[in-house]
Design an enzyme around this catalytic site. Structure first.
Site, PDB file in Angstrom:
ATOM      1  N   LYS A  78      40.813  34.468  34.373  1.00  0.00           N
ATOM      2  CA  LYS A  78      40.598  34.524  35.811  1.00  0.00           C
ATOM      3  C   LYS A  78      39.540  33.501  36.185  1.00  0.00           C
ATOM      4  O   LYS A  78      38.412  33.543  35.687  1.00  0.00           O
ATOM      5  CB  LYS A  78      40.149  35.923  36.252  1.00  0.00           C
ATOM      6  CG  LYS A  78      39.823  36.021  37.755  1.00  0.00           C
ATOM      7  CD  LYS A  78      39.471  37.449  38.148  1.00  0.00           C
ATOM      8  CE  LYS A  78      39.016  37.540  39.596  1.00  0.00           C
ATOM      9  NZ  LYS A  78      38.694  38.932  40.000  1.00  0.00           N
TER      10      LYS A  78
ATOM     11  N   LYS B 261      36.932  36.085  32.524  1.00  0.00           N
ATOM     12  CA  LYS B 261      36.674  35.611  33.889  1.00  0.00           C
ATOM     13  C   LYS B 261      35.479  34.667  33.861  1.00  0.00           C
ATOM     14  O   LYS B 261      34.485  34.933  33.180  1.00  0.00           O
ATOM     15  CB  LYS B 261      36.414  36.810  34.804  1.00  0.00           C
ATOM     16  CG  LYS B 261      36.100  36.464  36.248  1.00  0.00           C
ATOM     17  CD  LYS B 261      35.935  37.741  37.067  1.00  0.00           C
ATOM     18  CE  LYS B 261      35.420  37.462  38.468  1.00  0.00           C
ATOM     19  NZ  LYS B 261      35.243  38.704  39.250  1.00  0.00           N
TER      20      LYS B 261
ATOM     21  N   ASP C  85      36.037  44.419  36.593  1.00  0.00           N
ATOM     22  CA  ASP C  85      35.515  43.092  36.247  1.00  0.00           C
ATOM     23  C   ASP C  85      34.064  43.274  35.803  1.00  0.00           C
ATOM     24  O   ASP C  85      33.177  43.500  36.631  1.00  0.00           O
ATOM     25  CB  ASP C  85      35.585  42.153  37.447  1.00  0.00           C
ATOM     26  CG  ASP C  85      37.016  41.774  37.826  1.00  0.00           C
ATOM     27  OD1 ASP C  85      37.945  42.527  37.476  1.00  0.00           O
ATOM     28  OD2 ASP C  85      37.187  40.738  38.494  1.00  0.00           O
TER      29      ASP C  85
END
EC number: 4.1.2.4
Length: 215
Positions: free
Chosen positions: A181, A152, A90
């Protein structure tokens, strides 16, 4: 009923997280069959051992939480984390570059990291609380063009986390070209379920056990 455990990245990124905390996180993830655990890079080897090769994926954060380190430093992180067994990275994009209009640098950095991750999952964190709607759109577009697997919303360390409005906006840009996400401030089941109904594929939260136990 939505099977939330299939969507949850059970997350512990606090700087005060202890070895015991990481072991507890992994135990909970295995117990509840969460999709992944997400830990700081220094805990990867411990988490991998604790997960024991089960179905729960191992994720870590890259360029976290500010995104402003050099591309070379991020590349070094990515290589190290892949070697240590991370299934997913991430990555925080360079917010300052984005706001400066340095689109090619933002995109190239993501592209280089994706080259390293290969078939591993790369999630690009926008940190939406610091961006205008136009910047969120541009960042989402650049990340998709660079090969990101996920967009994300947030690190959880900024001034705000995921919002329904931001997810709706990101979805309008990425369509089916990347997954989403939602992360930051998701602490109850109804909120998580609504995100999933909106098309979110992962929920980043430190409250996983509470989310699946509440109705």
């Amino acid at each position: 009923m939505t099977q939330l455990e299939k969507y949850i990245d059970h997350t512990l990124l606090k700087p005060t997280a202890t070895i015991a905390d990481i072991k507890k996180l992994c135990h909970e993830a295995k117990e509840h069959r969460f999709k992944a655990v997400c830990v700081q890079g220094c805990h990867l080897e411990l988490a991998k051992e604790e997960l024991g090769g089960g179905s729960t994926l191992l994720a870590t954060v890259l360029g976290f939480p500010l995104g402003g380190m050099s591309t070379k430093a991020k590349i070094g992180e990515a290589k190290d984390y892949i070697e240590k067994g991370a299934d997913e990275l991430d990555m925080v994009l360079n917010i300052g570059w984005l706001k400066s209009g340095l689109d090619s640098l933002v995109q190239e950095e993501i592209r280089q990291i994706k080259q390293i991750t290969g078939d591993k999952i790369l999630k690009v964190i926008l940190e939406t609380c610091f961006l205008t709607d136009d910047e969120k759109k541009k960042a989402s577009h650049l990340a998709v063009e660079a090969g990101a697997d996920f967009i994300k919303t947030s690190t959880g360390f900024g001034s705000g986390g995921a919002t329904f409005e931001d997810v709706r906006l990101i979805k309008s840009v990425v369509g089916d070209n990347a997954l989403i996400k939602a992360s930051g401030g998701i602490k109850d089941r109804p909120t998580a379920v609504k995100y999933i109904e909106m098309g979110v594929s992962r929920i980043g939260t430190s409250s996983g056990p509470q989310l699946i136990k509440t109705s």
